[in-house]
Design a protein around this motif. Structure first.
Motif, PDB file in Angstrom:
ATOM      1  N   LEU A  45       0.829  -1.203   0.000  1.00 35.71           N
ATOM      2  CA  LEU A  45       0.000   0.000   0.000  1.00 35.71           C
ATOM      3  C   LEU A  45       0.869   1.261   0.000  1.00 35.71           C
ATOM      4  O   LEU A  45       0.555   2.242  -0.691  1.00 35.71           O
ATOM      5  CB  LEU A  45      -0.930   0.004   1.218  1.00 35.71           C
ATOM      6  CG  LEU A  45      -2.062  -1.024   1.203  1.00 35.71           C
ATOM      7  CD1 LEU A  45      -2.788  -1.026   2.540  1.00 35.71           C
ATOM      8  CD2 LEU A  45      -3.046  -0.743   0.063  1.00 35.71           C
ATOM      9  N   MET A  46       1.966   1.232   0.745  1.00 35.00           N
ATOM     10  CA  MET A  46       2.875   2.382   0.793  1.00 35.00           C
ATOM     11  C   MET A  46       3.574   2.587  -0.549  1.00 35.00           C
ATOM     12  O   MET A  46       3.823   3.718  -0.961  1.00 35.00           O
ATOM     13  CB  MET A  46       3.895   2.197   1.911  1.00 35.00           C
ATOM     14  CG  MET A  46       3.305   2.291   3.303  1.00 35.00           C
ATOM     15  SD  MET A  46       2.611   3.913   3.688  1.00 35.00           S
ATOM     16  CE  MET A  46       4.101   4.907   3.694  1.00 35.00           C
ATOM     17  N   GLN A  47       3.914   1.491  -1.224  1.00 30.05           N
ATOM     18  CA  GLN A  47       4.496   1.606  -2.561  1.00 30.05           C
ATOM     19  C   GLN A  47       3.545   2.340  -3.502  1.00 30.05           C
ATOM     20  O   GLN A  47       3.948   3.253  -4.233  1.00 30.05           O
ATOM     21  CB  GLN A  47       4.814   0.218  -3.126  1.00 30.05           C
ATOM     22  CG  GLN A  47       5.937  -0.520  -2.444  1.00 30.05           C
ATOM     23  CD  GLN A  47       6.007  -1.972  -2.876  1.00 30.05           C
ATOM     24  OE1 GLN A  47       5.309  -2.398  -3.789  1.00 30.05           O
ATOM     25  NE2 GLN A  47       6.848  -2.748  -2.210  1.00 30.05           N
ATOM     26  N   GLU A  48       2.277   1.927  -3.492  1.00 29.41           N
ATOM     27  CA  GLU A  48       1.282   2.564  -4.362  1.00 29.41           C
ATOM     28  C   GLU A  48       1.091   4.034  -3.985  1.00 29.41           C
ATOM     29  O   GLU A  48       0.969   4.898  -4.865  1.00 29.41           O
ATOM     30  CB  GLU A  48      -0.039   1.812  -4.282  1.00 29.41           C
ATOM     31  CG  GLU A  48       0.006   0.411  -4.874  1.00 29.41           C
ATOM     32  CD  GLU A  48      -1.318  -0.310  -4.719  1.00 29.41           C
ATOM     33  OE1 GLU A  48      -2.316   0.180  -5.273  1.00 29.41           O
ATOM     34  OE2 GLU A  48      -1.349  -1.343  -4.027  1.00 29.41           O
ATOM     35  N   LEU A  49       1.062   4.311  -2.686  1.00 33.43           N
ATOM     36  CA  LEU A  49       0.894   5.682  -2.216  1.00 33.43           C
ATOM     37  C   LEU A  49       2.036   6.572  -2.712  1.00 33.43           C
ATOM     38  O   LEU A  49       1.815   7.634  -3.305  1.00 33.43           O
ATOM     39  CB  LEU A  49       0.830   5.712  -0.688  1.00 33.43           C
ATOM     40  CG  LEU A  49       0.871   7.108  -0.055  1.00 33.43           C
ATOM     41  CD1 LEU A  49      -0.466   7.799  -0.236  1.00 33.43           C
ATOM     42  CD2 LEU A  49       1.224   7.017   1.430  1.00 33.43           C
ATOM     43  N   LEU A  50       3.277   6.131  -2.470  1.00 32.17           N
ATOM     44  CA  LEU A  50       4.429   6.945  -2.849  1.00 32.17           C
ATOM     45  C   LEU A  50       4.515   7.100  -4.357  1.00 32.17           C
ATOM     46  O   LEU A  50       4.802   8.193  -4.870  1.00 32.17           O
ATOM     47  CB  LEU A  50       5.719   6.326  -2.304  1.00 32.17           C
ATOM     48  CG  LEU A  50       7.004   7.081  -2.662  1.00 32.17           C
ATOM     49  CD1 LEU A  50       6.984   8.498  -2.100  1.00 32.17           C
ATOM     50  CD2 LEU A  50       8.231   6.340  -2.150  1.00 32.17           C
ATOM     51  N   LEU A  51       4.263   6.014  -5.086  1.00 38.12           N
ATOM     52  CA  LEU A  51       4.332   6.098  -6.540  1.00 38.12           C
ATOM     53  C   LEU A  51       3.267   7.058  -7.075  1.00 38.12           C
ATOM     54  O   LEU A  51       3.534   7.827  -8.013  1.00 38.12           O
ATOM     55  CB  LEU A  51       4.160   4.712  -7.160  1.00 38.12           C
ATOM     56  CG  LEU A  51       4.458   4.605  -8.661  1.00 38.12           C
ATOM     57  CD1 LEU A  51       5.889   5.052  -8.968  1.00 38.12           C
ATOM     58  CD2 LEU A  51       4.239   3.176  -9.145  1.00 38.12           C
ATOM     59  N   GLY A  52       2.082   7.042  -6.481  1.00 40.75           N
ATOM     60  CA  GLY A  52       1.036   7.977  -6.890  1.00 40.75           C
ATOM     61  C   GLY A  52       1.443   9.421  -6.665  1.00 40.75           C
ATOM     62  O   GLY A  52       1.199  10.291  -7.511  1.00 40.75           O
ATOM     63  N   ILE A  53       2.089   9.695  -5.522  1.00 40.31           N
ATOM     64  CA  ILE A  53       2.577  11.049  -5.244  1.00 40.31           C
ATOM     65  C   ILE A  53       3.653  11.433  -6.249  1.00 40.31           C
ATOM     66  O   ILE A  53       3.669  12.552  -6.773  1.00 40.31           O
ATOM     67  CB  ILE A  53       3.108  11.149  -3.797  1.00 40.31           C
ATOM     68  CG1 ILE A  53       1.955  11.000  -2.791  1.00 40.31           C
ATOM     69  CG2 ILE A  53       3.837  12.472  -3.574  1.00 40.31           C
ATOM     70  CD1 ILE A  53       2.399  10.885  -1.351  1.00 40.31           C
TER      71      ILE A  53
END
Length: 259
Positions: free
Chosen positions: A169-177
């Protein structure tokens, strides 16, 4: 695209031990570079030198053409440990660098609330770090780094202490940012899936003394959804990187056994 960072012949010795061979690396603006390699290969050492937290014994690092001689607000650092100030609220942790820059409190609050919303922590501003899960603490650390609007974000295994589901979930969050802001990122990891999913380029370092063995572009288009991890392109690059890292891990083990 213009280079924002140039690593020129950077070497690091610790007494008689050569940890990092003379290393060259150019990082273009908006690159998201992930760095893989066996333990002790110099990944974190290289990142700390770029951060100005360590001094090379040879070579130099240039950011926007200026030599790095110490830490600076132009580089935001996120560590594996959450490094939050336990006596400050989430909001004041994110405001910390802004306060150091003497921004007006109203401006600090506007920026901090904006980034807390981006990392999914709206409504948690009055909480203290001990009241948060590991993933939420790391979200706070990322918000704090981004709030200072650094030229580069430097991340040393930032999700390494998280459970598997939270990590994804953190990977997706950071990549989205990153897809929204296109901040230049150097990201150290041991996780090959993470390196491919997050990176626009993946670098593999050799066993100690570390050097850049492989530098591969990741051509998977953006925006990236977690489902890309099941595609043939992802699998092919993962297989190549797995073999490259495996060779270096075995070399590191052989060196330890021979010592």
């Amino acid at each position: 695209m213009a280079n924002i960072l140039s690593v020129r012949g950077v070497e690091r010795r610790f007494d008689a031990t050569l940890a990092l061979q003379a290393t060259n690396l150019d990082v273009a603006e908006n690159d998201f570079i992930t760095i893989l390699g066996p333990s002790g290969c110099g990944k974190s050492t290289l990142l700390r030198i770029v951060a100005g937290l360590d001094t090379p014994t040879g070579g130099e690092v240039l950011l926007d053409g200026r030599r790095i001689d110490g830490p600076g607000a132009d580089r935001g650092m996120v560590f594996q440990s959450y490094t939050l100030f336990p006596w400050l609220t989430v909001l004041d942790n994110v405001c910390f660098g802004l306060a150091e820059r003497r921004l007006a409190r109203a401006q600090q609050l506007e920026i901090a609330h904006g980034f807390l919303a981006k990392v999914g922590l709206k409504g948690f501003d009055k909480h203290y770090p001990k009241q948060l899960s590991g993933g939420m603490q790391q979200r706070t650390a990322i918000a704090r780094a981004l709030a200072n609007d650094p030229r580069m974000l430097l991340m040393d295994e930032p999700f390494g202490a998280l459970d598997h589901q939270t990590r994804e979930l953190m990977q997706e969050l950071l990549l989205g940012i990153w897809e929204e802001q296109r901040k230049t990122v150097l990201f150290v990891t041991h996780d090959i899936d993470e390196a491919v999913f997050m990176g626009s380029r993946v670098i593999v370092m050799s066993a100690r003394p570390g050097r850049i063995k492989l530098d591969r572009p990741v051509t998977i288009p953006h925006p990236r959804h977690y489902s890309v991890k099941t595609t043939p392109a992802f699998a092919a690059l993962k297989a190549e990187l797995t073999e490259a890292v495996r060779v270096e891990v075995r070399a590191a083990q052989a060196a330890m056994e021979a010592a």
